[in-house]
Scaffold this active site. Structure first.
Site, mmCIF file in Angstrom:
data_model
loop_
_atom_site.group_PDB
_atom_site.id
_atom_site.type_symbol
_atom_site.label_atom_id
_atom_site.label_comp_id
_atom_site.label_asym_id
_atom_site.label_seq_id
_atom_site.Cartn_x
_atom_site.Cartn_y
_atom_site.Cartn_z
ATOM 1 C CG ASP A 143 -31.326 -6.669 63.792
ATOM 2 O OD1 ASP A 143 -30.130 -6.910 64.041
ATOM 3 O OD2 ASP A 143 -32.196 -7.544 63.714
ATOM 4 C CG HIS A 158 -29.609 -15.376 59.225
ATOM 5 N ND1 HIS A 158 -30.422 -16.218 59.948
ATOM 6 C CD2 HIS A 158 -30.288 -14.202 59.124
ATOM 7 C CE1 HIS A 158 -31.547 -15.584 60.284
ATOM 8 N NE2 HIS A 158 -31.496 -14.358 59.793
ATOM 9 C CD GLU A 201 -33.113 -13.071 64.287
ATOM 10 O OE1 GLU A 201 -32.725 -11.891 64.337
ATOM 11 O OE2 GLU A 201 -33.787 -13.527 63.333
ATOM 12 C CD GLU A 235 -29.179 -9.891 65.434
ATOM 13 O OE1 GLU A 235 -28.814 -8.704 65.353
ATOM 14 O OE2 GLU A 235 -30.274 -10.315 65.009
ATOM 15 C CG ASP A 285 -33.456 -9.161 66.793
ATOM 16 O OD1 ASP A 285 -34.231 -8.448 67.441
ATOM 17 O OD2 ASP A 285 -33.558 -9.331 65.557
ATOM 18 N NE ARG A 288 -37.105 -16.774 63.825
ATOM 19 C CZ ARG A 288 -36.160 -15.892 63.524
ATOM 20 N NH1 ARG A 288 -36.452 -14.799 62.810
ATOM 21 N NH2 ARG A 288 -34.929 -16.083 63.930
ATOM 22 C CD GLN A 326 -39.184 -12.403 61.383
ATOM 23 O OE1 GLN A 326 -38.944 -13.137 62.340
ATOM 24 N NE2 GLN A 326 -38.244 -11.915 60.602
ATOM 25 C CE LYS A 367 -36.685 -10.044 63.656
ATOM 26 N NZ LYS A 367 -35.500 -10.902 63.769
ATOM 27 C CB THR A 378 -33.512 -6.233 71.498
ATOM 28 O OG1 THR A 378 -34.501 -6.170 70.463
ATOM 29 C CG2 THR A 378 -32.151 -6.509 70.893
ATOM 30 C CD GLU A 384 -30.013 -19.435 59.926
ATOM 31 O OE1 GLU A 384 -29.053 -19.695 59.185
ATOM 32 O OE2 GLU A 384 -29.977 -18.511 60.760
#
Lengths: 406, 406
Positions: free
Chosen positions: A119, A126, A193, A195, A227, A231, A234, A247, A251, A352
């Site tokens: 990844d 970002h 996420e 992607e 993904d 948080r 993380q 993570k 996925t 975000e």
């Protein structure tokens, strides 16, 4: 001149004759096999092969695309040309039509067996936003960020097909300053996420890198990736070795792998790279990709991330990941990292969009989100310009959040 | 009471009847198959199976241990008991002896197909030394370090068998303050990391973790790992997502996987854990392992890392890695991180041994090392106490550094 198929197609859907993405499907009581999406149908390639209509060296009666992906560019192009012929020349209609199955009548499965999963973190918007959120006192980007495509290895064993339920993961979290001890429990800050990934077909030689110019010789196609990220896990676990359990629980990938050839008309100049990258990262061709993503929560659009804004391109990512001599294997999956644009409505994750919980996102149904709630369904879609004004769809990757198991 | 084999064995070698580690071997012109190391021989399990001497459900005529590893604990124990019987009861000697092949006459191959590869960071001495070297002004350990076994995913596709040449990797490096720009070229700070790994046999259920008490139900055995590391690439690339190319060029593993059952007598109390770990990391049994490692460069011993000093144990690592619901797959490889003890002569990598280049290590042949030079051969060995005063060897993992390709 637009090529026209005898299959009835809603061209705006993006599954027209210029796309022809590959996937794996099954019908009740039948073995999984390879198909191509066309309009609202799946074209059964194993069936076409049995009827002698396509060349097949045991590629298609298979539960994954891997056998076909390893076959290489000449085989991919020959098959694509043959399918185009079969689907446009009305003379073939009677032979081919029995192998068109309404997509509503099949189960679409995970298209690839993933070898290694990497990844990246290739959106400047970002990475800058994340830096501003977590290190407000420092430069948003680390010194290495504009020198190389930062990336890390993820867990290949938890790459799931679109539609797989996403059970809220548990783990260690710091839930706030009022609670200075870490605790164990369900993630309270579950995120998506948005992607875009690409998948390797043809292995590379060990100890020799894959130069940017050899991208098309190795890469089979592109797909969408969610993904999923916890948080709170993380933030607590990632120093100094990067994300791990935050993570590795899941996925999700989309169902249809869009051939590189279908995206030739989506290629655009990427953002100017300053400073100029080192030689092994330079690319003679423009490899920005004008993929327009769309993220929905419970059917409400929350973002439209523009993939053309990505700072590092796919050939650069591949050249970087192999420059140390690590060989590619068939099924190696490379994801872009969260795709975010410069505007708030273009950010590719809730971290975000809601600025780490401080600016809740209104869904338009009277509710708002800082992070994902149980029952939320996240849908990521993307479209790109194809040949002759056509639209190329990357389909969608969908997942619904289920409560943590206790 | 020591069990005695009719095979002539030098007991000090650690490949006696109490060990019986599994590997994969081939002879010229023959297919790879599963064998067990005993003394200076490989016992050909596929041969024993053909002769009807062991129960075999297609486990042994295989190029990897994975088929046998998935069979589970009852099958592992039954086979181990049967091999012990065959190798100790002289009545079986005439039948079994034809299947003993001098290990010098075979090629020993990579024992397992690796699914996902996770590398931990579980030595307090190593993590503290690294902290002191790179962040001298700060606390050596990050706040999370004593709360959870810090780890990350590595590249499964570059896990190589012992003996594989290690070509010096190239990549982006910051070569010093005199050169503020990153440059591309061969790593100037190539290192080894002496580690111990374990490999999963029986998959676990998705979305349910593997509690510490279920370790033996899933884990097949232990082996040695050399997690080759390019320190200059690592220092430059690792923020914020952890190591990537600095590790992914090569990881070497030893040839023989030592069954968990062979290490029962090596279990010792691990270091006291303070603060007490969260409930899911607690372990009813002591799972420190008294493995005594030895690292040699060009045949000269440079370190003797004590695995019993590891802060986090293997069952804790496994419980942590799965607590978020990530399932185990057969062939998942988990490595301990560099094994270092409190003394200088117990450090498990050159970064620590030579303190980031400041205190060169004398090899005793008139040369010294700060990092590895082309032509250097690194050998990692380990022994453990077995039943009744016997010695259990984990064999060795060997690699020689070759010059970068240009």
């Amino acid at each position: 001149m637009t090529t026209v198929s005898w299959v009835e197609i809603d061209e705006d859907d993006g599954f027209g004759i210029e796309n022809l993405p590959y996937g794996v499907f099954s019908r009740p009581g039948e073995m999984p096999r390879v198909g191509v999406a066309i309009g609202a149908y799946v074209l059964d390639l194993a069936g076409l092969s049995s009827a002698g209509l396509v060349e097949d060296r045991h590629y298609f009666a298979s539960g994954s695309l891997n056998a076909f992906m390893v076959a290489g560019r000449a085989a991919w192009h020959a098959n694509r040309a043959r399918l185009t012929e079969l689907l446009t020349d009305a003379a073939h209609r009677a032979q081919v039509e029995p192998h068109l199955i309404p997509v509503a009548d099949v189960e679409v499965l995970r298209p690839i067996e993933v070898a290694d999963y990497v990844d990246f973190y290739s959106s400047e918007h970002h990475a800058s936003n994340v830096g501003r959120i977590f290190r407000p006192e420092a430069e948003p980007l680390k010194p290495n960020w504009k020198r190389l495509p930062v990336g890390y290895h993820g867990r290949a064993g938890t790459v799931y097909p679109s539609g797989t339920p996403i059970v809220r993961p548990s783990g260690q979290r710091m839930t706030g300053v009022s609670e200075p001890e870490p605790s164990y429990g369900p993630s309270l800050r579950l995120d998506f996420e948005a992607e875009v990934g690409f998948v390797a077909g043809v292995p590379s030689v060990a100890r020799r890198g894959v130069p940017t110019g050899a991208f098309r010789d190795h890469v089979f196609g592109f797909l969408l990736v969610n993904d999923w990220s916890a948080r709170d896990l993380q933030a607590w676990e990632s120093q100094p070795l990067g994300p791990f359990l935050s993570k590795s629980f899941a996925t999700s990938i989309s169902s249809w792998v869009v051939p590189v050839a279908a995206l030739e008309h989506a290629r655009v100049a990427p953002p100017v790279q300053d400073p100029e990258p080192l030689g092994y990262l330079r690319c003679d061709e423009p490899w920005g990709l004008d993929l327009r993503l769309e993220v929905l929560i419970n059917g409400r659009r929350v973002s439209e991330p523009p993939f053309a804004e990505m700072y590092w391109t796919a050939p650069q990512q591949l050249a970087h990941a192999t420059v140390n001599g690590a060989p590619l294997r068939t099924g190696d999956l490379f994801a872009s990292g969260t795709v975010s644009g410069p505007e708030r409505g273009q950010r590719g994750c809730l971290l975000e969009l809601a600025w780490n919980g401080r600016e809740p996102v209104e869904l338009g149904d009277g509710t708002e989100r800082t992070f994902l709630e149980d029952g939320d369904t996240v849908t990521i879609r993307a479209k790109a310009p194809g040949a002759s004004g056509s639209v190329i769809s990357l389909g969608e990757v969908v997942g619904t959040v289920f409560p943590a198991l206790t």
